[in-house]
Design a protein around this motif. Sequence first.
Motif, PDB file in Angstrom:
ATOM      1  N   VAL A  83      76.067 103.749  21.746  1.00 47.37           N
ATOM      2  CA  VAL A  83      76.346 104.749  20.703  1.00 47.37           C
ATOM      3  C   VAL A  83      75.058 105.471  20.357  1.00 47.37           C
ATOM      4  N   THR A  84      75.152 106.783  20.202  1.00 46.12           N
ATOM      5  CA  THR A  84      73.993 107.578  19.822  1.00 46.12           C
ATOM      6  C   THR A  84      74.398 108.576  18.741  1.00 46.12           C
ATOM      7  N   TYR A  85      73.407 109.200  18.137  1.00 40.91           N
ATOM      8  CA  TYR A  85      73.637 110.202  17.085  1.00 40.91           C
ATOM      9  C   TYR A  85      73.174 111.544  17.632  1.00 40.91           C
ATOM     10  N   ARG A  86      74.132 112.458  17.880  1.00 43.22           N
ATOM     11  CA  ARG A  86      73.765 113.731  18.474  1.00 43.22           C
ATOM     12  C   ARG A  86      74.847 114.774  18.210  1.00 43.22           C
ATOM     13  N   ALA A  87      74.564 116.013  18.579  1.00 43.31           N
ATOM     14  CA  ALA A  87      75.511 117.107  18.388  1.00 43.31           C
ATOM     15  C   ALA A  87      76.724 116.920  19.299  1.00 43.31           C
ATOM     16  N   CYS A  88      77.908 117.178  18.724  1.00 45.73           N
ATOM     17  CA  CYS A  88      79.149 117.084  19.488  1.00 45.73           C
ATOM     18  C   CYS A  88      79.569 118.485  19.931  1.00 45.73           C
ATOM     19  N   SER A  89      80.802 118.640  20.375  1.00 41.62           N
ATOM     20  CA  SER A  89      81.263 119.916  20.919  1.00 41.62           C
ATOM     21  C   SER A  89      81.240 121.035  19.891  1.00 41.62           C
ATOM     22  N   ASP A  90      81.332 120.684  18.596  1.00 38.28           N
ATOM     23  CA  ASP A  90      81.294 121.708  17.544  1.00 38.28           C
ATOM     24  C   ASP A  90      79.883 121.949  17.027  1.00 38.28           C
ATOM     25  N   GLY A  91      78.895 121.293  17.640  1.00 37.65           N
ATOM     26  CA  GLY A  91      77.510 121.481  17.239  1.00 37.65           C
ATOM     27  C   GLY A  91      77.058 120.612  16.089  1.00 37.65           C
ATOM     28  N   VAL A  92      77.976 119.821  15.506  1.00 37.54           N
ATOM     29  CA  VAL A  92      77.639 118.963  14.366  1.00 37.54           C
ATOM     30  C   VAL A  92      77.244 117.581  14.875  1.00 37.54           C
ATOM     31  N   ARG A  93      76.180 117.029  14.298  1.00 39.06           N
ATOM     32  CA  ARG A  93      75.686 115.724  14.736  1.00 39.06           C
ATOM     33  C   ARG A  93      76.518 114.594  14.123  1.00 39.06           C
ATOM     34  N   ARG A  94      76.896 113.669  14.983  1.00 37.02           N
ATOM     35  CA  ARG A  94      77.683 112.504  14.585  1.00 37.02           C
ATOM     36  C   ARG A  94      77.287 111.307  15.458  1.00 37.02           C
ATOM     37  N   LEU A  95      77.823 110.146  15.111  1.00 32.35           N
ATOM     38  CA  LEU A  95      77.737 109.003  16.003  1.00 32.35           C
ATOM     39  C   LEU A  95      78.749 109.216  17.113  1.00 32.35           C
ATOM     40  N   THR A  96      78.348 109.059  18.347  1.00 36.67           N
ATOM     41  CA  THR A  96      79.247 109.278  19.475  1.00 36.67           C
ATOM     42  C   THR A  96      78.852 108.381  20.642  1.00 36.67           C
ATOM     43  N   VAL A  97      79.753 108.247  21.611  1.00 38.28           N
ATOM     44  CA  VAL A  97      79.473 107.437  22.792  1.00 38.28           C
ATOM     45  C   VAL A  97      78.321 108.069  23.571  1.00 38.28           C
ATOM     46  N   LYS A  98      77.378 107.239  23.950  1.00 42.39           N
ATOM     47  CA  LYS A  98      76.180 107.736  24.638  1.00 42.39           C
ATOM     48  C   LYS A  98      76.449 108.088  26.096  1.00 42.39           C
ATOM     49  N   ASN A  99      77.134 107.210  26.795  1.00 40.61           N
ATOM     50  CA  ASN A  99      77.284 107.391  28.251  1.00 40.61           C
ATOM     51  C   ASN A  99      78.585 106.750  28.723  1.00 40.61           C
ATOM     52  N   ILE A 100      79.511 107.551  29.254  1.00 38.11           N
ATOM     53  CA  ILE A 100      80.792 107.001  29.710  1.00 38.11           C
ATOM     54  C   ILE A 100      80.628 106.165  30.969  1.00 38.11           C
ATOM     55  N   PHE A 256      80.509 106.053   2.807  1.00 36.99           N
ATOM     56  CA  PHE A 256      80.285 107.498   2.780  1.00 36.99           C
ATOM     57  C   PHE A 256      79.858 107.997   4.157  1.00 36.99           C
ATOM     58  N   ASN A 257      78.958 107.285   4.797  1.00 42.01           N
ATOM     59  CA  ASN A 257      78.506 107.684   6.131  1.00 42.01           C
ATOM     60  C   ASN A 257      79.633 107.603   7.163  1.00 42.01           C
ATOM     61  N   THR A 258      80.547 106.665   6.978  1.00 37.73           N
ATOM     62  CA  THR A 258      81.691 106.563   7.881  1.00 37.73           C
ATOM     63  C   THR A 258      82.544 107.819   7.807  1.00 37.73           C
ATOM     64  N   TYR A 259      82.707 108.349   6.597  1.00 38.85           N
ATOM     65  CA  TYR A 259      83.482 109.578   6.424  1.00 38.85           C
ATOM     66  C   TYR A 259      82.763 110.793   7.005  1.00 38.85           C
ATOM     67  N   THR A 260      81.441 110.810   6.982  1.00 34.24           N
ATOM     68  CA  THR A 260      80.699 112.016   7.358  1.00 34.24           C
ATOM     69  C   THR A 260      80.173 112.015   8.791  1.00 34.24           C
ATOM     70  N   VAL A 261      79.636 110.891   9.272  1.00 39.18           N
ATOM     71  CA  VAL A 261      79.092 110.847  10.640  1.00 39.18           C
ATOM     72  C   VAL A 261      79.862 109.909  11.545  1.00 39.18           C
ATOM     73  N   GLY A 262      80.781 109.112  10.960  1.00 41.07           N
ATOM     74  CA  GLY A 262      81.625 108.248  11.766  1.00 41.07           C
ATOM     75  C   GLY A 262      81.163 106.802  11.822  1.00 41.07           C
ATOM     76  N   SER A 263      81.914 106.007  12.557  1.00 36.97           N
ATOM     77  CA  SER A 263      81.616 104.585  12.705  1.00 36.97           C
ATOM     78  C   SER A 263      81.289 104.259  14.163  1.00 36.97           C
ATOM     79  N   ILE A 264      80.624 103.152  14.364  1.00 37.09           N
ATOM     80  CA  ILE A 264      80.293 102.718  15.717  1.00 37.09           C
ATOM     81  C   ILE A 264      81.569 102.354  16.472  1.00 37.09           C
ATOM     82  N   GLU A 265      82.509 101.675  15.809  1.00 40.48           N
ATOM     83  CA  GLU A 265      83.737 101.233  16.461  1.00 40.48           C
ATOM     84  C   GLU A 265      84.560 102.402  16.988  1.00 40.48           C
ATOM     85  N   LYS A 266      84.557 103.522  16.260  1.00 41.06           N
ATOM     86  CA  LYS A 266      85.369 104.679  16.656  1.00 41.06           C
ATOM     87  C   LYS A 266      84.476 105.819  17.154  1.00 41.06           C
ATOM     88  N   ALA A 267      83.325 105.492  17.732  1.00 40.63           N
ATOM     89  CA  ALA A 267      82.371 106.516  18.171  1.00 40.63           C
ATOM     90  C   ALA A 267      82.992 107.481  19.176  1.00 40.63           C
TER      91      ALA A 267
END
Length: 365
Positions: A83-100, A256-267
């Motif tokens: 999991v990493t913290y970076r810009a997604c398809s909409d340009g907003v930074r969130r927690l997301t999967v690093k490498n499929i 609060f961070n789960t609502y705004t940048v997401g969770s690791i489980e649902k990255a």
Amino acid sequence: MASQSRWTKPVPEKEVLRRLIAEHRKLCTSQKANSATSSRHEDVDYHEAKDLSITEIKEELEELKQKLDDPDFSLVTRGDRNVTYRACSDGVRRLTVKNINTRSKPKDVKRNDVSDVIDYILKSIEENMRETHQGGYYQKRNGDKKFKKEQMYDIIDDICCTIGCTIPSFPVDAAEKAFVGGRLSWMQNGYPTYCQSRDDGVAVPNLRSKMIWRIMKPSMGMPGVGGRRFIKLLWETFRLPTYGLFDCDPSGIIIFNTYTVGSIEKAYDNVSLTCPSMTWLGVWPSDLRDLEIAGEDLSEKNIQEVDNLLKKEFVKDNPRLKEELKEMKRTGKKANLEALKEKFGPAWLSKGFLPYKLHRLLTVK
């Protein structure tokens, strides 16, 4: 109580709303501009779940089930290390999967469990029904008494992550823990629901469409995916200011961070589950000082949680959050929302604290 200088003459309610919406629209415009200039992750390693049709999901599940017999079968790895913290398809930074391409081979027991869950979902698709995590758990439990409810959630996440499917479009619904109240109504399966019919609100439905809101209240603990998706859809539809009110402790800030940048489980699906524009309304550590609320001492575990949060990139991106976390560590104090009720009375949260904080947002930078 706080000194009188803190309680300046309040701005009229309609003027507060007008100014807050104006400020929020500026924020949305700024985010849109930033999104337009942000780099898109078009590399093959980037992973973002998409809404899939039932036909597409059926095909993906059938293909996944065939691969289970392959000794080299693997699932996309979830968890901290992927999991990493970076810009997604909409340009907003969130927690997301690093490498499929970071994958792990499940053990035989897990492989069999995945196969059983896929069969359960395919059967529900054939019967044109949406199932629940709970139903899948009990069906699996009938044949395997050692199977735990957490395993059902974990397998559903593994499947969705591996086939690249969003949680809202997947035909299995989680039990919801959030409630919504106010001037809101909707139609579901031909039946109307009116949120004003109950003083404590009504349960948030499992949504795949757009709706309107007033106030939403999560239950104790981490927010469910239905509630998070609900807030996301409301913000996408109406672009109204969205505020979060949580306990003044590390757990409240994590929620609060789960609502705004997401969770690791649902990255893998944080794009559809987060509302990055949500403003943290409180309770801030500085509120405890200004309102002279004694609070409780932070535990050693709490202090470690604060230290860990201060290291996170998404905290560094939020100056107010970073400042308040430092204040929490400096004072060594925490408090829940009940502390406001105990000090000022049961109605003070809505009649005192909320107007005070909304006014402060307009006057304090």
